[in-house]
Write an enzyme that holds these catalytic residues in place. Structure first.
Site, short mmCIF file in Angstrom:
data_model
loop_
_atom_site.label_atom_id
_atom_site.label_comp_id
_atom_site.label_asym_id
_atom_site.label_seq_id
_atom_site.Cartn_x
_atom_site.Cartn_y
_atom_site.Cartn_z
N HIS A 1 46.10 46.44 182.54
CA HIS A 1 47.38 45.79 182.89
C HIS A 1 47.23 44.30 183.17
CE1 HIS A 1 50.07 49.37 183.27
NE2 HIS A 1 48.90 49.97 183.28
N ASP B 1 48.58 35.85 184.59
CA ASP B 1 49.22 37.17 184.79
C ASP B 1 49.13 37.95 183.49
OD1 ASP B 1 50.69 39.09 186.20
OD2 ASP B 1 52.08 37.59 186.99
C1 GDG Z 1 50.37 44.29 187.15
C2 GDG Z 1 49.93 43.00 186.42
C3 GDG Z 1 51.71 43.44 184.71
C4 GDG Z 1 57.91 43.21 193.64
N1 GDG Z 1 58.43 43.03 194.86
C5 GDG Z 1 59.28 44.04 195.07
C6 GDG Z 1 59.29 44.86 193.93
N2 GDG Z 1 58.44 44.33 193.07
C7 GDG Z 1 58.21 44.88 191.73
C8 GDG Z 1 58.79 43.96 190.68
C9 GDG Z 1 58.00 44.37 189.46
C10 GDG Z 1 56.65 44.77 190.06
O1 GDG Z 1 56.85 44.99 191.45
C11 GDG Z 1 55.61 43.68 189.90
O2 GDG Z 1 55.20 43.66 188.59
P1 GDG Z 1 54.47 42.41 187.95
O3 GDG Z 1 54.34 42.66 186.50
O4 GDG Z 1 55.27 41.18 188.24
O5 GDG Z 1 53.08 42.23 188.70
P2 GDG Z 1 51.85 43.17 189.25
O6 GDG Z 1 52.25 43.96 190.41
O7 GDG Z 1 50.74 42.20 189.52
O8 GDG Z 1 51.47 44.14 188.04
C12 GDG Z 1 51.12 42.39 185.67
C13 GDG Z 1 51.99 44.74 185.45
O9 GDG Z 1 50.84 45.22 186.13
C14 GDG Z 1 52.45 45.84 184.47
O10 GDG Z 1 51.53 46.02 183.44
O11 GDG Z 1 52.93 42.91 184.19
O12 GDG Z 1 50.70 41.26 184.92
O13 GDG Z 1 49.38 42.05 187.33
O14 GDG Z 1 58.57 45.49 188.84
O15 GDG Z 1 60.18 44.15 190.59
N3 GDG Z 1 60.06 45.95 193.81
C15 GDG Z 1 60.88 46.28 194.86
N4 GDG Z 1 60.90 45.51 196.00
C16 GDG Z 1 60.14 44.40 196.14
O16 GDG Z 1 60.21 43.72 197.17
N5 GDG Z 1 61.65 47.36 194.77
#
Ligand code: GDG
Length: 473
Positions: free
Chosen positions: A156, A364
Site C-alpha cells: 500500500h 505517499d
Molecule cells: C495507506 C497508504 C494508501 C483519516 N482520518 C479520519 C479518517 N481517515 C481516513 C481517510 C482515508 C484513510 O483514513 C487514510 O487513507 P490514506 O490513503 O490517506 O493514508 P494511509 O492511512 O497512510 O494509508 C496510502 C492507503 O494505504 C490505501 O492503499 O493510499 O498511501 O499510506 O480513507 O478518510 N476516517 C475517519 N475519521 C478520521 O478522522 N472516519
C-alpha cells in the site's frame, strides 16, 4: 470458485459499520462475502506465551481468524521492523530509519508464527491475498510449510528507488521473500519501475514484458494497481450531509469564511509541518486573506508508541500555537487542529464545505483523502484539490493544483491561486479528477487484482523465448 483468504495486520471486525470501517476494509469484506472466505490477521492483543492457534469466529459467509502475539515479538515486528525500518525506508525518510538485527529477526519470526497459525486453515486451492509491508515474508513462510497455491501481495505504500532501497541491510532477503508471491501489486508505475530496476540491476533477476520477473528459480509478476475509493458511498454521504445538523454547525462556526481542509493520520510522511508552514506563509505574505480563510486539519493520532510520532505531535502543537498566536482575532482562529478522528459522514460534510482540499504528503503510496475530497464536491460549486506531486494520486488526478511540499512559498502561492480560482476553471479541473475517481473505484481495484492473480500462472507460462532462455541460464 476458489476460496479467498485475506491477510492483513488489522482485521475490520464484522460489527464495524461501513461508515467507520473505511473503504479498504469494506471492499475486502465485500470481496470475501461474494465468494465466501477467510480473513486472517493479528487480534490486536499480546500475551506472554500466546496460544499457537488463532481465535476463530464466523459472520455471514466470512470466517475470521485472529492470532495473538507475544508482546516482545509484536514490538519488534510492528514498532521495530515494520514501522521503524520499512515505513521510513519506503517513504524516503532515511534520517528516521532505524535498523536492528533483532527487529529484522523478530519481524521474520512473527511472520513464521502467522504462517504456522494460518497454514492448518488453508485448503490447497485457496487464493491468498496478503496486504502490506507487515507481511512481506509471509509467502516464504507458507511455502516452507508446503503451501503451493496462489499468493498475491499488495504493497500500500511507495516502493523506493534502488539507491534508497539499498540502504536497507536486509534488502536482498526481503526481495527474495517477495519473489515467493505469484503477483506483487504496487500503487503506481513509478513504484513498479523502482522495484524492477532493483531486481534487474542489483538482484540479477530478469524481466519479461508484462512485469514478469525471474529471480533465482522463482517466477512472479509485478504490476501497478492504483487503489481507489468507494466513490458511490462517498458521493452519497456528501450529498446527505448538505441537510445535516453537522453541516449547519460547521457553517455557523465559519461565519461566512472560506475553509481549507486537510485530513491525514498524524504521520511524518504526510508533510503536516510543511502544510502548516505554507498556511502561515500565506497569512504572512498576503494579509488580505487574514480573517477570511480558516484551515482545518484533522489528524488522528497514530502509532503513538514510535518515538518519531510523539516528536511530530509536539512539533505540530507548537506550530499550530504559533500560527494562531500570531494571527488569531478575538472572533477568528486561523487553524483548527484536531487530533480526534471524525465519523465518515462528518468528514464528507467538511470536504464538501471546503473550497480547498490540502493534500501535501512528502511521499505517499496513493492517498485516498485526495480522492475522497474530489468525490465529496458539489459539481455546481466544486473546491480545488491542492496535491503534492509525491502522492501516488498525483499520477491520476491531473486536475489538481500540483505542489512540491518542500517549497513552502510555492505552496502558499498555490493556495492563493486556489482561493482566487474562477468557478469555470474549478469545474473543469474537478470534472477531470472526478472522471478518474468514478472510473477507478476500490471495487474495480479489488476485482482487477484478484482477476490478475487468478490468471498469473497463465501469464507466467507465456514467456517469450528470450526470457525462457534467460531463465535457463
Ligand atoms: C495507506 C497508504 C494508501 C483519516 N482520518 C479520519 C479518517 N481517515 C481516513 C481517510 C482515508 C484513510 O483514513 C487514510 O487513507 P490514506 O490513503 O490517506 O493514508 P494511509 O492511512 O497512510 O494509508 C496510502 C492507503 O494505504 C490505501 O492503499 O493510499 O498511501 O499510506 O480513507 O478518510 N476516517 C475517519 N475519521 C478520521 O478522522 N472516519
Amino acid at each position: 470458485m476458489a476460496r479467498l483468504v485475506i491477510v492483513s495486520n488489522r482485521v475490520a471486525s464484522p460489527k464495524e459499520r461501513a461508515a467507520k470501517a473505511g473503504g479498504l476494509a469494506v471492499a475486502l469484506r465485500e470481496a470475501l462475502g461474494r465468494q465466501g472466505g477467510l480473513w486472517f490477521g493479528w487480534s490486536g492483543e499480546t500475551e506472554v506465551n500466546p496460544p499457537t492457534e488463532p481465535k476463530i469466529f464466523r459472520s455471514g459467509r466470512v470466517t475470521y481468524a485472529l492470532q495473538t502475539l507475544d508482546p516482545e515479538e509484536q514490538h519488534a515486528h510492528y514498532a521495530g521492523y515494520a514501522n521503524g525500518t520499512l515505513w521510513p525506508l519506503c517513504h524516503y525518510r532515511l534520517g528516521a530509519l532505524s535498523y536492528r538485527r533483532t527487529d529484522w529477526e523478530g519481524y521474520r519470526r512473527v511472520n513464521d508464527t502467522f504462517a504456522r497459525s494460518l497454514m492448518p486453515l488453508l485448503k490447497p486451492d485457496d487464493v491468498v491475498w496478503v496486504h502490506d509491508y507487515h507481511f512481506i515474508p509471509l509467502a516464504s513462510a507458507l511455502r516452507e510449510l508446503g503451501f503451493k497455491g496462489l499468493i498475491g501481495y499488495f504493497h500500500h505504500i511507495p516502493w523506493p528507488t534502488p539507491d534508497v532501497f539499498l540502504t536497507l541491510p536486509s534488502h536482498a532477503a526481503l526481495v527474495e521473500d517477495l519473489s515467493q508471491y505469484d503477483l506483487v501489486g504496487l500503487q503506481t508505475e513509478n513504484d513498479v519501475r523502482a522495484l524492477l530496476t532493483y531486481i534487474s540491476s542489483e538482484a540479477r533477476g530478469w524481466i519479461a514484458p508484462g512485469g514478469v520477473v525471474g529471480l533465482k528459480e522463482r517466477r512472479f509478476r509485478v504490476a501497478a494497481y492504483p487503489i481507489g475509493i468507494d466513490t458511490e458511498a462517498f458521493v452519497k454521504d456528501a450529498k446527505a450531509a448538505v441537510t445535516g445538523e453537522e453541516m449547519e454547525r460547521l457553517h455557523s462556526s465559519l461565519a461566512g469564511r472560506t475553509l481549507a481542509v486537510g485530513v491525514d493520520r498524524l504521520d511524518y510522511s504526510k508533510g503536516l509541518p510543511n502544510k502548516f508552514n505554507a498556511f502561515g506563509e500565506l497569512l504572512k505574505s498576503r494579509p488580505e486573506h487574514r480573517s477570511k480563510v480558516t484551515m482545518m486539519q484533522v489528524a488522528p493520532v497514530s502509532r503513538g508508541e514510535v518515538a518519531e510520532y510523539r516528536a511530530l505531535r509536539r512539533e505540530l502543537e507548537e506550530l499550530a500555537g504559533a500560527i494562531n498566536g500570531e494571527y488569531a482575532e478575538f472572533d477568528w482562529v486561523p487553524l483548527r487542529y484536531l487530533n480526534r478522528p471524525l465519523a465518515r459522514p462528518t468528514l464528507a460534510a467538511i470536504y464538501r464545505s471546503s473550497r480547498i482540499g490540502l493534500v501535501t504528503p512528502l511521499r505517499d503510496g496513493m492517498n485516498l483523502v485526495a480522492k475522497e475530497y474530489v468525490a465529496a464536491q458539489n459539481p455546481k460549486n466544486p473546491g480545488v484539490l491542492v496535491l503534492s506531486r509525491f502522492a501516488g494520486a498525483a499520477n491520476e488526478l491531473s486536475g489538481a493544483l500540483m505542489v512540491n511540499p518542500y517549497d513552502i512559498e510555492g505552496m502558499a502561492d498555490m493556495l492563493d491561486l486556489a482561493l482566487a480560482m474562477p468557478l469555470e476553471e474549478r469545474q473543469e479541473r474537478w470534472r477531470a479528477n472526478m472522471a478518474v475517481v468514478e472510473a477507478n473505484t476500490i471495487h474495480k481495484w479489488c476485482d482487477t487484482f484478484l482477476d490478475d492473480l487468478a490468471h498469473t500462472v497463465d501469464r507466467l507460462g507465456e514467456l517469450p523465448e528470450h526470457s525462457r532462455a534467460a531463465a535457463r541460464q
